[in-house]
Design a protein around this motif. Structure first.
Motif, PDB file in Angstrom:
ATOM      1  N   TRP A  12      31.675  44.731  20.767  1.00 31.68           N
ATOM      2  CA  TRP A  12      32.085  44.131  22.035  1.00 31.68           C
ATOM      3  C   TRP A  12      30.878  44.067  22.957  1.00 31.68           C
ATOM      4  O   TRP A  12      30.112  45.025  23.087  1.00 31.68           O
ATOM      5  N   ASN A  13      30.688  42.964  23.649  1.00 34.05           N
ATOM      6  CA  ASN A  13      29.499  42.789  24.487  1.00 34.05           C
ATOM      7  C   ASN A  13      29.746  43.050  25.968  1.00 34.05           C
ATOM      8  O   ASN A  13      28.904  42.751  26.804  1.00 34.05           O
ATOM      9  N   VAL A  27      32.450  41.227  31.409  1.00 33.16           N
ATOM     10  CA  VAL A  27      32.056  40.645  30.134  1.00 33.16           C
ATOM     11  C   VAL A  27      31.196  39.404  30.404  1.00 33.16           C
ATOM     12  O   VAL A  27      31.576  38.564  31.225  1.00 33.16           O
ATOM     13  N   PRO A  28      30.060  39.271  29.719  1.00 31.28           N
ATOM     14  CA  PRO A  28      29.233  38.079  29.920  1.00 31.28           C
ATOM     15  C   PRO A  28      30.035  36.793  29.728  1.00 31.28           C
ATOM     16  O   PRO A  28      30.864  36.689  28.822  1.00 31.28           O
ATOM     17  N   GLY A  29      29.765  35.826  30.595  1.00 27.20           N
ATOM     18  CA  GLY A  29      30.462  34.545  30.559  1.00 27.20           C
ATOM     19  C   GLY A  29      29.736  33.519  29.719  1.00 27.20           C
ATOM     20  O   GLY A  29      28.918  33.855  28.855  1.00 27.20           O
ATOM     21  N   HIS A  30      29.989  32.272  30.023  1.00 25.58           N
ATOM     22  CA  HIS A  30      29.470  31.154  29.230  1.00 25.58           C
ATOM     23  C   HIS A  30      27.975  30.915  29.414  1.00 25.58           C
ATOM     24  O   HIS A  30      27.368  30.207  28.621  1.00 25.58           O
ATOM     25  N   GLU A  31      27.376  31.474  30.482  1.00 23.11           N
ATOM     26  CA  GLU A  31      25.931  31.365  30.662  1.00 23.11           C
ATOM     27  C   GLU A  31      25.449  32.507  31.533  1.00 23.11           C
ATOM     28  O   GLU A  31      26.248  33.214  32.158  1.00 23.11           O
ATOM     29  N   ASP A  32      24.140  32.706  31.575  1.00 24.14           N
ATOM     30  CA  ASP A  32      23.558  33.784  32.379  1.00 24.14           C
ATOM     31  C   ASP A  32      24.008  33.656  33.826  1.00 24.14           C
ATOM     32  O   ASP A  32      24.108  32.546  34.360  1.00 24.14           O
ATOM     33  N   GLY A  33      24.262  34.785  34.455  1.00 23.44           N
ATOM     34  CA  GLY A  33      24.652  34.806  35.850  1.00 23.44           C
ATOM     35  C   GLY A  33      26.141  34.707  36.085  1.00 23.44           C
ATOM     36  O   GLY A  33      26.594  34.764  37.224  1.00 23.44           O
ATOM     37  N   VAL A  34      26.921  34.587  35.003  1.00 21.72           N
ATOM     38  CA  VAL A  34      28.372  34.484  35.110  1.00 21.72           C
ATOM     39  C   VAL A  34      29.003  35.568  34.240  1.00 21.72           C
ATOM     40  O   VAL A  34      28.625  35.713  33.073  1.00 21.72           O
ATOM     41  N   GLU A  35      29.939  36.319  34.804  1.00 22.81           N
ATOM     42  CA  GLU A  35      30.670  37.318  34.038  1.00 22.81           C
ATOM     43  C   GLU A  35      32.142  37.261  34.398  1.00 22.81           C
ATOM     44  O   GLU A  35      32.513  36.858  35.505  1.00 22.81           O
ATOM     45  N   THR A  62      38.015  47.267  42.285  1.00 21.76           N
ATOM     46  CA  THR A  62      37.552  45.912  41.966  1.00 21.76           C
ATOM     47  C   THR A  62      36.580  45.437  43.036  1.00 21.76           C
ATOM     48  O   THR A  62      35.559  44.804  42.741  1.00 21.76           O
ATOM     49  N   GLN A  63      36.872  45.747  44.284  1.00 22.91           N
ATOM     50  CA  GLN A  63      35.966  45.377  45.382  1.00 22.91           C
ATOM     51  C   GLN A  63      34.586  46.001  45.168  1.00 22.91           C
ATOM     52  O   GLN A  63      33.566  45.334  45.327  1.00 22.91           O
ATOM     53  N   ALA A  64      34.555  47.273  44.771  1.00 23.20           N
ATOM     54  CA  ALA A  64      33.275  47.943  44.520  1.00 23.20           C
ATOM     55  C   ALA A  64      32.554  47.327  43.320  1.00 23.20           C
ATOM     56  O   ALA A  64      31.332  47.143  43.343  1.00 23.20           O
ATOM     57  N   LEU A  65      33.315  46.998  42.278  1.00 17.50           N
ATOM     58  CA  LEU A  65      32.709  46.400  41.094  1.00 17.50           C
ATOM     59  C   LEU A  65      32.142  45.017  41.415  1.00 17.50           C
ATOM     60  O   LEU A  65      31.012  44.692  41.027  1.00 17.50           O
ATOM     61  N   VAL A  66      32.897  44.207  42.143  1.00 17.93           N
ATOM     62  CA  VAL A  66      32.430  42.876  42.529  1.00 17.93           C
ATOM     63  C   VAL A  66      31.148  42.989  43.351  1.00 17.93           C
ATOM     64  O   VAL A  66      30.162  42.276  43.096  1.00 17.93           O
ATOM     65  N   ALA A  67      31.132  43.881  44.322  1.00 20.83           N
ATOM     66  CA  ALA A  67      29.931  44.067  45.152  1.00 20.83           C
ATOM     67  C   ALA A  67      28.733  44.456  44.289  1.00 20.83           C
ATOM     68  O   ALA A  67      27.628  43.925  44.468  1.00 20.83           O
ATOM     69  N   HIS A  68      28.951  45.364  43.342  1.00 23.61           N
ATOM     70  CA  HIS A  68      27.861  45.777  42.457  1.00 23.61           C
ATOM     71  C   HIS A  68      27.365  44.614  41.603  1.00 23.61           C
ATOM     72  O   HIS A  68      26.152  44.408  41.470  1.00 23.61           O
ATOM     73  N   LEU A  69      28.280  43.873  41.003  1.00 29.23           N
ATOM     74  CA  LEU A  69      27.886  42.790  40.107  1.00 29.23           C
ATOM     75  C   LEU A  69      27.105  41.704  40.839  1.00 29.23           C
ATOM     76  O   LEU A  69      26.148  41.142  40.293  1.00 29.23           O
ATOM     77  N   PHE A  70      27.473  41.429  42.082  1.00 33.76           N
ATOM     78  CA  PHE A  70      26.737  40.428  42.848  1.00 33.76           C
ATOM     79  C   PHE A  70      25.422  40.995  43.402  1.00 33.76           C
ATOM     80  O   PHE A  70      24.386  40.349  43.319  1.00 33.76           O
ATOM     81  N   THR A  78      34.396  35.451  37.156  1.00 35.80           N
ATOM     82  CA  THR A  78      35.644  34.792  36.807  1.00 35.80           C
ATOM     83  C   THR A  78      36.675  35.839  36.419  1.00 35.80           C
ATOM     84  O   THR A  78      36.334  36.982  36.104  1.00 35.80           O
ATOM     85  N   ALA A  79      37.926  35.433  36.419  1.00 36.66           N
ATOM     86  CA  ALA A  79      39.024  36.283  35.957  1.00 36.66           C
ATOM     87  C   ALA A  79      40.091  35.377  35.360  1.00 36.66           C
ATOM     88  O   ALA A  79      40.470  34.378  35.978  1.00 36.66           O
ATOM     89  N   GLU A  80      40.537  35.704  34.173  1.00 36.38           N
ATOM     90  CA  GLU A  80      41.615  34.974  33.512  1.00 36.38           C
ATOM     91  C   GLU A  80      42.881  35.799  33.682  1.00 36.38           C
ATOM     92  O   GLU A  80      42.883  36.996  33.408  1.00 36.38           O
ATOM     93  N   VAL A  81      43.958  35.148  34.145  1.00 36.92           N
ATOM     94  CA  VAL A  81      45.178  35.896  34.443  1.00 36.92           C
ATOM     95  C   VAL A  81      46.397  35.113  33.972  1.00 36.92           C
ATOM     96  O   VAL A  81      46.455  33.890  34.119  1.00 36.92           O
TER      97      VAL A  81
END
Length: 176
Positions: A58-59, A79-87, A107-115, A124-127
């Motif tokens: 798993w990546n 999880v890495p998305g379709h291109e660099d800079g997108v997860e 989730t707020q803390a994770l989003v802040a860290h990732l950006f 992105t998020a699939e729901v």
């Protein structure tokens, strides 16, 4: 191994996955109603769950949220998305901690860290279209619905409609 830095919120520490987390997550991920919106059915054993959590090919990255007493409250992934800079992000809160704001705070803390720290440009998020709690959370955090895919995938509960949400780093920064 992919780097999973420790993150802190007011009430939780988000840390890398450990073997014993399977035991803490199994009461939730072993329950069919809690796994309704996963793409697979509930896990039948802690061993099966651990095999899924620790899949060597798993990546993605996993963070486990634990409270001040060390109790596991949730799992978060990127999880890495379709291109660099997108997860793509994902989350599940332990059943006995749902309704306490765990998902929103972490989730707020994770989003802040990732950006901020990882320098991503988009999340992105699939729901599942029926997962109203997750949809509300994403929208409160500033995610925008970008797509609605009708009868998009077949899961253990049948043919499902799926929504894709996205959040740009520039939108996150503008929120202050």
């Amino acid at each position: 191994m992919i780097d999973v830095p420790t993150l802190k919120t007011d009430r939780f520490t988000l840390r890398p996955l450990r073997r014993e987390d399977a035991a803490a997550l199994f009461p939730t991920l072993g329950e069919e109603t809690q796994c309704r919106y996963l793409t697979r059915p509930a896990f039948e054993s802690e061993e099966e769950l651990w095999g899924w959590l620790a899949e060597p090919d798993w990546n993605g990255r996993t963070w486990i949220a634990e409270d001040g007493e060390g109790e596991v409250a949730a799992r978060f992934v990127s999880v890495p998305g379709h291109e660099d800079g997108v997860e793509e992000i994902g989350y599940i809160t332990c059943a006995h901690r749902q309704g306490e704001g765990v998902a929103r705070e972490c989730t707020q803390a994770l989003v802040a860290h990732l950006f901020t720290a990882d320098g991503l440009r988009k999340l992105t998020a699939e729901v599942d279209a029926d997962n109203t709690a997750s949809i509300r959370l994403l929208e409160r955090l500033g995610f925008t619905r970008e797509a609605f895919f009708r009868e998009h995938e077949t899961t253990h509960i049948g043919l499902r409609d799926v929504m894709m949400y996205g959040l740009l780093a520039s939108e996150w920064a503008a929120r202050g």
